[in-house]
Design a protein around this motif. Sequence first.
Motif, short mmCIF file in Angstrom:
data_model
loop_
_atom_site.label_atom_id
_atom_site.label_comp_id
_atom_site.label_asym_id
_atom_site.label_seq_id
_atom_site.Cartn_x
_atom_site.Cartn_y
_atom_site.Cartn_z
N UNK A 82 40.28 -29.37 -13.04
CA UNK A 82 39.29 -30.06 -13.24
C UNK A 82 39.58 -31.44 -13.45
N UNK A 83 40.54 -31.68 -14.06
CA UNK A 83 41.19 -33.03 -14.27
C UNK A 83 41.50 -34.00 -12.95
N UNK A 84 42.10 -33.06 -11.87
CA UNK A 84 42.29 -33.79 -10.48
C UNK A 84 41.18 -34.02 -9.70
N UNK B 16 37.13 -38.05 -8.28
CA UNK B 16 35.55 -38.47 -8.58
C UNK B 16 35.51 -40.17 -8.92
N UNK B 17 36.22 -40.33 -9.79
CA UNK B 17 36.34 -41.55 -10.46
C UNK B 17 36.82 -42.71 -9.38
N UNK B 18 37.54 -42.07 -8.18
CA UNK B 18 38.17 -43.03 -7.41
C UNK B 18 37.18 -43.11 -6.00
N UNK C 79 27.22 -33.80 -9.28
CA UNK C 79 27.07 -34.08 -7.91
C UNK C 79 28.34 -34.25 -7.12
N UNK C 80 29.32 -33.61 -7.82
CA UNK C 80 30.53 -33.49 -7.01
C UNK C 80 30.41 -32.02 -6.54
#
Length: 453
Positions: A154-156, A161-163, A189-190
């Motif tokens: 999930x962190x990846x 997502x932040x990128x 929304x991902x």
Amino acid sequence: MTEITIQLTPWQAERSQYYRPNTPLPPRADNDIPEILSPAGNYEKLKAAVLYGADAVYLAAHQFGLRAFAGNFAKEELAEAIDYAHRHGVRVYVTINILAHPSDIDQLPPIVEYVDHCGADGVIVSDPGIFRIVKQYAPDIDVNISTQASVTNQEACNFWYEAGARRIILARELSLKEIAVIRQNIPPDMTLEGFVHGAMCMAWSGRCLLSNIATGRDANRGACAQPCRWSYHVTETGRLKDAEDGTGEPFTWQVEQDETGSFMFSSRDICMIDHIPALINAGINSFKIEGRMKGAYYVGIVTKTYRQAVDTWVREGDAMQVRPEWREELMSMVHRDYDTGFYFNHPLEDAKIAKNRARNIQATVVAIALEMVDKDRLRCEQRNKLMVGEEVEFVTPHGENFSMEVTDLFDEDGEHVMSCPHPQQIFEMTLPEGKVVEAGSFIRRRGKKHGEM
């Protein structure tokens, strides 16, 4: 495939209303219903995917996709392909998923800009450098992170997502339990995409150097020679002796799976048709079918089968029953032994190595249906030789299959003929009373099981 009129699925019809030239289509509003994502290695396969019910397709331009030998689309063809798909309510994702070398960088911006200009619904990338170029030259296009990026947690997902990414094509080594954890810990929304059918790579998330070593062809730049599918003979010559006390001469100890060699690098094929509710409940939003190197017949049959399965889940929910005909259709394709990939097993528990070559039942496509020209006469385009007296089966995009004996054939002048031997020959055949065949249907002759005489 000759141009035909297409009967749209409800999902395709809904989105086709938003068609505008060079403009992406909106995603389907309900992410709880998974997208059927089909391969489109060339224009014929694209049309088969659309006709047989795909919600979306993935394809490559003439450069920078990981299937350099799939046919792919030249610059002008790419614009035409995206427009064709959009007019029929099907979204298009363009693969730019190589691991780029310095010599590739200057060529990427114009391709990214052109893909954006054509109205592609997204690009698939794995290289952070290409991701950066996409964001610089086409900031509004959706970016899907390729399975080659090996996203396993999930962190990846949150990093991407932040990128600016909004879809992750998950690493194939994840279990459904792990995917469910990821789904619970990423933004709603991902979307998550997972492979449900087709060939699997023996390397971790496809990051393989075997082709580079064996042939000099770079798998991570789209030129994989698939040496993992070759047969091998493994020998040990250094330690075993021909005397019990170890004083004898070394002898060769040969390891073989069967008479054709060993396939210790070759993965089984994945087939998840029995597990549609489990995939959905784990949080997978897009069901990806592998196969840009395979034919239009494969694309059509597999797309139709998973379309029917998902539509059945929409009607019946998790209590849905797997139809025997779905398994029968998928078993009729040329394939290696089917498996469920790593959705239920960790790679260290079961390596998923195939025990033999691709085999099982084959069917030969003898023609494509073009149009009904009379109440009982069908015009067709030949694909393989067809003769009067043969038993053939009709596989339709939206209806049930049926079989018949070929009682007569007519050439383009309306003359009776006993066979149609010429490639892409136009001919007509008489159907049983009351039968109507949809344009684009495959007419096939069933083959024999591997080893049958």
